[in-house]
Scaffold this active site. Structure first.
Site, short mmCIF file in Angstrom:
data_model
loop_
_atom_site.label_atom_id
_atom_site.label_comp_id
_atom_site.label_asym_id
_atom_site.label_seq_id
_atom_site.Cartn_x
_atom_site.Cartn_y
_atom_site.Cartn_z
N ASP A 62 1.19 -1.21 0.32
CA ASP A 62 0.34 0.17 0.11
C ASP A 62 1.10 1.13 -0.26
O ASP A 62 1.63 1.65 1.17
CB ASP A 62 -0.67 -0.11 1.35
CG ASP A 62 -1.71 1.46 1.58
OD1 ASP A 62 -1.81 2.64 0.66
OD2 ASP A 62 -2.80 0.80 2.01
N ASN A 89 3.24 2.48 -10.36
CA ASN A 89 1.56 3.09 -11.33
C ASN A 89 0.70 3.48 -10.37
O ASN A 89 -0.27 3.70 -10.93
CB ASN A 89 1.67 1.89 -12.39
CG ASN A 89 -0.13 1.49 -12.92
OD1 ASN A 89 -0.42 2.64 -13.51
ND2 ASN A 89 -0.77 0.56 -11.90
N TYR A 166 -5.13 16.29 -8.69
CA TYR A 166 -4.78 15.06 -9.41
C TYR A 166 -3.80 15.72 -10.19
O TYR A 166 -2.67 15.63 -10.49
CB TYR A 166 -5.59 14.36 -10.38
CG TYR A 166 -5.23 13.53 -11.36
CD1 TYR A 166 -5.36 11.72 -10.20
CD2 TYR A 166 -4.73 13.82 -12.41
CE1 TYR A 166 -4.34 11.44 -11.40
CE2 TYR A 166 -4.49 12.87 -13.15
CZ TYR A 166 -4.42 11.46 -12.47
OH TYR A 166 -3.83 10.49 -13.58
N LYS A 170 0.22 14.51 -9.95
CA LYS A 170 0.91 14.51 -11.61
C LYS A 170 2.07 14.98 -12.26
O LYS A 170 3.26 15.14 -12.16
CB LYS A 170 0.49 14.64 -12.55
CG LYS A 170 -0.67 12.95 -12.33
CD LYS A 170 0.14 11.12 -12.13
CE LYS A 170 -0.89 10.57 -12.12
NZ LYS A 170 -0.32 9.58 -11.72
N THR A 201 -10.55 2.94 -17.77
CA THR A 201 -9.87 2.15 -17.06
C THR A 201 -11.08 3.12 -15.76
O THR A 201 -11.51 4.05 -15.62
CB THR A 201 -8.66 2.72 -16.28
OG1 THR A 201 -8.55 4.13 -15.59
CG2 THR A 201 -7.78 1.70 -17.40
N1 LIG Z 1 -6.93 5.89 -16.98
C1 LIG Z 1 -5.99 6.50 -17.78
O1 LIG Z 1 -6.94 7.37 -18.55
C2 LIG Z 1 -4.42 7.58 -17.41
C3 LIG Z 1 -4.53 8.86 -17.71
C4 LIG Z 1 -3.02 8.96 -17.52
C5 LIG Z 1 -2.19 8.72 -16.24
N2 LIG Z 1 -2.89 7.62 -16.19
C6 LIG Z 1 -2.29 6.97 -14.70
O2 LIG Z 1 -2.44 5.17 -14.80
C7 LIG Z 1 -1.78 4.81 -13.41
C8 LIG Z 1 -2.99 3.30 -13.49
O3 LIG Z 1 -4.16 3.82 -13.50
P1 LIG Z 1 -5.88 2.79 -14.49
O4 LIG Z 1 -6.59 4.58 -15.02
O5 LIG Z 1 -4.92 1.78 -14.39
O6 LIG Z 1 -6.38 3.29 -12.63
P2 LIG Z 1 -7.61 2.22 -11.95
O7 LIG Z 1 -7.75 1.06 -12.64
O8 LIG Z 1 -8.32 2.70 -11.34
O9 LIG Z 1 -5.71 1.53 -11.71
C9 LIG Z 1 -5.42 2.26 -9.93
C10 LIG Z 1 -4.73 1.12 -9.72
O10 LIG Z 1 -4.08 2.20 -8.54
C11 LIG Z 1 -3.87 1.16 -7.16
N3 LIG Z 1 -3.91 2.15 -5.85
C12 LIG Z 1 -4.91 2.92 -5.70
N4 LIG Z 1 -4.14 3.54 -4.48
C13 LIG Z 1 -3.40 2.66 -3.71
C14 LIG Z 1 -2.26 2.48 -2.75
N5 LIG Z 1 -2.26 3.56 -1.69
N6 LIG Z 1 -1.73 1.87 -2.63
C15 LIG Z 1 -1.58 0.72 -3.58
N7 LIG Z 1 -1.96 1.04 -4.73
C16 LIG Z 1 -2.56 1.45 -5.08
C17 LIG Z 1 -5.33 0.42 -7.31
O11 LIG Z 1 -5.76 -0.41 -5.90
P3 LIG Z 1 -7.12 -0.64 -5.95
O12 LIG Z 1 -7.63 -1.52 -6.89
O13 LIG Z 1 -7.15 -1.48 -4.87
O14 LIG Z 1 -8.36 0.42 -5.16
C18 LIG Z 1 -5.22 0.16 -8.21
O15 LIG Z 1 -4.77 -1.43 -8.82
C19 LIG Z 1 -2.28 5.92 -12.49
O16 LIG Z 1 -0.98 6.16 -11.68
C20 LIG Z 1 -2.98 6.50 -13.37
O17 LIG Z 1 -3.06 8.12 -12.26
C21 LIG Z 1 -4.18 7.55 -15.72
#
Ligand SMILES: NC(=O)c1ccc[n+]([C@@H]2O[C@H](COP(=O)([O-])OP(=O)(O)OC[C@H]3O[C@@H](n4cnc5c(N)ncnc54)[C@H](OP(=O)(O)O)[C@@H]3O)[C@@H](O)[C@H]2O)c1
Length: 243
Positions: A62, A89, A166, A170, A201
Site C-alpha cells: 500500500d 503506477n 490530481y 502528477k 479504466t
Molecule cells: N486511465 C487514464 O486515463 C490515465 C491517464 C493518465 C495517467 N494514468 C495513471 O495511470 C496509473 C494507473 O491508473 P489506471 O487508469 O490503471 O487506474 P485504476 O484502474 O483505477 O487502477 C489504479 C490502481 O492503483 C491502485 N491503488 C490506489 N491507491 C493505492 C494505494 N494506496 N496503494 C497501492 N495501490 C493503490 C488501485 O488499487 P485498488 O484496486 O485497491 O483500488 C489500482 O490497482 C495511475 O497512476 C493514473 O494516474 C491513468
C-alpha cells in the site's frame, strides 16, 4: 532483448493499466512482482497471470502505508537481493476534486498522498535494491494533466480539466523524475515519466476507447530500455510532453 533474470515491481497492479504492465513485462521475460494494497485482489490478479504461464507473483504494498512498503522492500531483498525495474503506477483520482475554488481539500490531500508521496516513499525504500541492480529503471506513471506548460495553454484540448489535486500530484511526480535523475546521475539508475494517454479504466470513469492492454505497451517499452536512453523526460507514445 533477453530480459530473463530481471525483476520488476509494479505498484497498483491488480487492475487497469498496472495489471497490463505486469502481464506484458512478464511476457517479455521479466519476473514480475504484482503489487496491490488488497491481498485478495492482488493474489487473484497474480494467480490469473501465473495460470497463463507467466512469472508473476503477488506482493502486498500500500503506497500510503510506510510499514507495508518497508515489508515489501524486505521481502524483495530476501527473495531476490535487488530490483531492476520499478513502475510507480498506483494512483487515484477523486470525484470530489475540481477547480481550486471549489475542490475538496481532503480529496487533494489523498491524491497528493497516493500519487506523489506514495511514489516517493516506494522509490526511497526500493533505491538500495535498484542500486544493487546496477542499471535500475524507474517509470513514473504520469499524465499530461500534470504538465504546467499545457495547463497554461488555452488551446490545449484538456485545458478545461481543472482537477487541482490530481494535476498537481502528477506535476509533483514529474518533479520526482527530474530530481531522481539529478541525484542518481553517477549511478546506472534512470527515471522517466510516462503518460499512457486517456485510458478506459476505473480511474478515468471508463472514458475513451483506449484499452489498458494498448496503453501498457509504451510504458513497458520504456521500462525495458537499458542504459541512459530516455531519462529525465516526460513521454507519451506521441512524443515528449512539456513539463
Ligand atoms: N486511465 C487514464 O486515463 C490515465 C491517464 C493518465 C495517467 N494514468 C495513471 O495511470 C496509473 C494507473 O491508473 P489506471 O487508469 O490503471 O487506474 P485504476 O484502474 O483505477 O487502477 C489504479 C490502481 O492503483 C491502485 N491503488 C490506489 N491507491 C493505492 C494505494 N494506496 N496503494 C497501492 N495501490 C493503490 C488501485 O488499487 P485498488 O484496486 O485497491 O483500488 C489500482 O490497482 C495511475 O497512476 C493514473 O494516474 C491513468
Amino acid at each position: 532483448m533477453n530480459n530473463t533474470g530481471r525483476i520488476a515491481l509494479v505498484t497498483g497492479a491488480n487492475k487497469g493499466i498496472g495489471y497490463e504492465i505486469a502481464r506484458q513485462l512478464a511476457q517479455a521475460g521479466v519476473s514480475v512482482l504484482l503489487g496491490a494494497r488488497d491481498a485478495e485482489r492482488g493474489q487473484s490478479a497474480a494467480e490469473e497471470l501465473a495460470s497463463q504461464g507467466l512469472d508473476v507473483s503477488f506482493i502486498r504494498i500500500d503506497v500510503c502505508d510506510t510499514g507495508s512498503i518497508a515489508a515489501a522492500a524486505a521481502e524483495i531483498d530476501a527473495g531476490y537481493g535487488r530490483l531492476d525495474i520499478l513502475i510507480n503506477n498506483a494512483g487515484i483520482s477523486e470525484y470530489t476534486d475540481g477547480a481550486p475554488g471549489k475542490t475538496s481539500l481532503e480529496a487533494v490531500r489523498r491524491e497528493l498522498e497516493t500519487n506523489f508521496i506514495g511514489a516517493l516513499a516506494v522509490t526511497q525504500a526500493m533505491l538500495p535494491l535498484l542500486r544493487r541492480a546496477g542499471a535500475g529503471r524507474i517509470v513514473n506513471m504520469t499524465s499530461s494533466l500534470g504538465s504546467l506548460t499545457l495547463n497554461g495553454d488555452p488551446s490545449w484540448p484538456f485545458y478545461g480539466v481543472r482537477l487541482i489535486g490530481y494535476n498537481a500530484s502528477k506535476a509533483a511526480l514529474n518533479m520526482l523524475t527530474i530530481q531522481l535523475n539529478a541525484e542518481l546521475s553517477d549511478t546506472g539508475i534512470t527515471a522517466v515519466s510516462v503518460c499512457p494517454g486517456l485510458v478506459a479504466t476505473d480511474l478515468s470513469g471508463h472514458r475513451g476507447d483506449r484499452l489498458p492492454s494498448e496503453a501498457a505497451v509504451f510504458p513497458v517499452r520504456m521500462a525495458l530500455l537499458r542504459g541512459h536512453d530516455a531519462k529525465g523526460v516526460c513521454l507519451s507514445e506521441q512524443g515528449a510532453i512539456p513539463w
